[in-house]
Scaffold this active site. Structure first.
Site, PDB file in Angstrom:
ATOM      1  N   HIS A  58      93.618  90.919  97.688  1.00 46.60           N
ATOM      2  CA  HIS A  58      93.040  90.038  98.701  1.00 46.60           C
ATOM      3  C   HIS A  58      94.133  89.246  99.432  1.00 46.60           C
ATOM      4  CE1 HIS A  58      88.761  90.051  96.771  1.00 46.60           C
ATOM      5  NE2 HIS A  58      88.992  91.110  97.525  1.00 46.60           N
ATOM      6  N   ASP A  60      94.555  86.281 100.589  1.00 44.30           N
ATOM      7  CA  ASP A  60      94.999  84.959 100.168  1.00 44.30           C
ATOM      8  C   ASP A  60      95.859  85.013  98.902  1.00 44.30           C
ATOM      9  OD1 ASP A  60      92.564  85.640  98.765  1.00 44.30           O
ATOM     10  OD2 ASP A  60      92.398  83.565  98.108  1.00 44.30           O
ATOM     11  N   HIS A  61      96.088  86.229  98.399  1.00 44.48           N
ATOM     12  CA  HIS A  61      96.983  86.412  97.250  1.00 44.48           C
ATOM     13  C   HIS A  61      98.236  87.221  97.611  1.00 44.48           C
ATOM     14  CE1 HIS A  61      94.134  85.002  94.016  1.00 44.48           C
ATOM     15  NE2 HIS A  61      93.361  85.075  95.083  1.00 44.48           N
ATOM     16  N   ASP A 133      91.815  85.943  90.117  1.00 44.15           N
ATOM     17  CA  ASP A 133      90.437  85.574  90.456  1.00 44.15           C
ATOM     18  C   ASP A 133      89.435  86.193  89.484  1.00 44.15           C
ATOM     19  OD1 ASP A 133      91.442  84.161  92.574  1.00 44.15           O
ATOM     20  OD2 ASP A 133      90.513  85.377  94.139  1.00 44.15           O
TER      21      ASP A 133
END
Length: 259
Positions: A58, A60-61, A133
């Site tokens: 993802h 945001d990672h 996550d």
């Protein structure tokens, strides 16, 4: 000696900064944005970024991975089953790697994404888990790609780690997760205590992490699906007899998605 600090990113992400204080080398976990890392390095010119650990694909990672790799030459480690920018070392389940002179075991923990991995350091006195996550403080990630059965299995695997394992997840979701936990277990005193503790920390400008496996086993509904009271609440939510732990988990996750 290893020191771990959080570099805030976006609205609620943490980029974990691992520092070998003897060698002045550091590594980062899930740098969704390069700027906080580059800013830290700018203010610590004697330090070198040697490694970048990625848990899943993802943005945001991984958004800062390529820039950090290009700028610093840091080695990029990431899940073999996902497309990770600039990844040099693809990692599979049960791989063992050495970063900053420390061994980490790789766990494949599908659910949030299909190729999601976690990094576990099995130190006797201070074991560490970087869970991305998958496992959150008092919660777990949404099922964007995997099934409830997969996520339940992944969480069960992490829950079996030593109780004093420190859990470093990647988002400041603890307060919202605890609100849900209280809805599931309104009479759980450990959850009530944790709500008060986290509120005090956040009011003081402190982060709520790391957690521990022991604390999660007492307060995280997604790790407590075998508790009768949790099953009863799950049954009440989806109006059926959830006859397996993974079915209880599925009901809770569906409830949390709409909470």
């Amino acid at each position: 000696m290893l020191q771990i600090d959080a570099l805030p990113a976006f609205s609620d992400n943490y980029i974990w900064l691992l520092q070998d204080t003897t060698q002045k080398r550091c590594a980062v976990v899930d740098p969704g944005d390069a700027a906080p890392v580059l800013n830290w390095l700018k203010h610590h010119p004697e330090w070198a970024l040697s490694d970048i650990l990625v848990t899943h694909h993802h943005h945001d990672h991984v958004g800062g991975v390529e820039q950090l790799h290009t700028t610093t030459g840091a080695k990029v480690w990431g899940p073999a089953l996902e497309n990770i920018p600039a990844r040099q070392v693809p990692l599979n389940d049960n791989d063992v790697i050495n970063v900053l002179g420390i061994e980490f075991k790789v766990f494949l923990v599908p659910g949030h994404t299909l190729g999601h991995i976690a990094y576990y350091h099995a130190d006797v006195s201070k074991p560490l888990l970087f869970s991305g996550d998958t496992l959150f403080a008092a919660g777990c990630g949404r099922l964007f790609e995997g099934t409830p059965e997969q996520m339940h299995h992944s969480l069960s695997r992490l829950a079996a780690l030593p109780a004093h394992t420190e859990v470093y997840c990647t988002h400041e979701y603890t307060q919202s997760n605890l609100r849900f936990a209280q809805a599931v277990e309104p009479n759980n005193p450990d959850i009530a205590d944790r709500v008060a503790q986290v509120a005090a920390w956040r009011d003081a400008g402190k982060i709520s992490l790391p957690s521990s496996i022991a604390l999660e086993l007492r307060t995280n509904p997604f790790l407590r699906v075998n508790e009768i009271s949790v099953k009863e609440k799950a049954d009440e939510w989806n109006k059926r007899d959830n006859d397996s732990p993974s079915a209880v988990f599925a009901s809770l996750r569906s409830w949390k998605d709409k909470f």
